[in-house]
Write an enzyme that holds these catalytic residues in place. Structure first.
Site, short mmCIF file in Angstrom:
data_model
loop_
_atom_site.label_atom_id
_atom_site.label_comp_id
_atom_site.label_asym_id
_atom_site.label_seq_id
_atom_site.Cartn_x
_atom_site.Cartn_y
_atom_site.Cartn_z
N ALA A 15 0.91 -1.18 -0.03
CA ALA A 15 0.08 -0.13 0.21
C ALA A 15 0.94 1.28 0.05
CB ALA A 15 -1.05 0.07 1.25
N THR A 18 6.17 1.95 3.92
CA THR A 18 7.35 2.15 3.94
C THR A 18 7.67 3.43 3.29
OG1 THR A 18 7.85 -0.16 4.07
CG2 THR A 18 9.75 1.22 3.83
N GLU A 35 8.45 -2.41 10.06
CA GLU A 35 8.04 -3.81 10.26
C GLU A 35 9.26 -4.81 10.44
OE1 GLU A 35 4.71 -6.74 9.66
OE2 GLU A 35 5.24 -4.78 10.72
N ASP A 82 5.48 2.25 11.15
CA ASP A 82 5.24 1.62 9.95
C ASP A 82 4.43 0.25 10.33
OD1 ASP A 82 5.19 -0.29 7.80
OD2 ASP A 82 7.09 0.22 6.84
N ARG A 83 3.13 -0.04 10.30
CA ARG A 83 2.52 -1.08 10.84
C ARG A 83 2.39 -1.30 12.18
NH1 ARG A 83 2.52 -5.80 7.10
NH2 ARG A 83 1.08 -4.59 6.01
N ILE A 141 3.82 -4.90 -5.54
CA ILE A 141 4.58 -6.23 -5.01
C ILE A 141 5.49 -6.86 -6.20
CG2 ILE A 141 4.22 -8.61 -4.26
CD1 ILE A 141 1.69 -7.36 -2.70
N ARG A 142 4.85 -6.82 -7.49
CA ARG A 142 5.46 -7.38 -8.46
C ARG A 142 6.77 -6.59 -8.70
NH1 ARG A 142 6.75 -6.47 -13.60
NH2 ARG A 142 5.36 -4.75 -13.64
#
Length: 204
Positions: A15, A18, A35, A82-83, A141-142
């Protein structure tokens, strides 16, 4: 932003958490907290056999995040995470339970521990939720090419997105700033950047 504040950034895999964390830390001179995936000793086993290792893996994340949250409370100056611990339980562990990878007895133990921990913590002063459609998550992600993420199923990302929406519908611990990161371009678009700073500063 002179007085100490605790800002949290929440959002699905890919999303832009970072990226936004790094960007805001550069802009405001904040202390970042990322994270700790690479520190989880159960993660490799979990990806090979989720049912056996899900509960233990999530217990590690919860313990680690609890310690991290405590450290952030003591860190001088404004911090940005972050998270959060909340996502570990409300999104990732809950998803594993719903997929029957964490059984009812273990889930009951985990959830009671999470409730006890979360009630003892100072909640963030601002929760930034990065909302992003699955098609954009898949592309990001890719592009970043992390080995452990390359085979994440579309259905898994959809379930996580649904859990994020469910969680934020009932979230009331702090003010929430929702950013649609598929359309937001604060890195190169000056208007988006100014608007982002304005919204954050309004909350803080």
């Amino acid at each position: 932003m002179a007085r100490k504040k605790f800002i949290a950034i929440a959002g699905n895999i890919g999303a832009g958490k970072t990226e936004l964390t790094s960007f805001l830390c550069r802009k405001y001179g904040l202390t970042p907290s990322f994270e700790p995936n690479d520190q989880n000793p159960y993660l490799a086993d979990f990806y090979k056999d989720m049912k056996t290792w899900a509960f233990r893996s999530q217990l590690f994340f919860l313990t680690h995040k609890f310690r991290l949250h405590r450290e952030l409370e003591r860190t001088p100056g404004t911090v940005l995470q972050d998270r959060t611990l909340y996502e570990d339980a409300e999104i990732f562990a809950k998803n594993l339970h719903r997929q029957r990878l964490i059984d009812k007895r273990d889930w009951s133990t985990y959830w009671e521990l999470y409730q006890t921990i979360s009630q003892s913590l100072r909640p963030p002063d601002l929760m930034i939720y990065l909302r992003c459609p699955v098609v954009t998550l898949k592309e990001r992600i890719r592009l970043r090419g992390r080995t452990m993420e390359k085979d994440i199923p579309t259905a898994y990302l959809k379930r996580l997105n649904a859990l994020y929406e469910e969680w934020f519908e009932g979230y009331s611990l702090s003010p929430v700033l929702v950013l649609g990161t598929d359309k937001l371009d604060y890195l190169t678009n000056l208007v988006d950047r100014v608007d982002l700073f304005r919204q954050i500063e309004k909350h803080l």
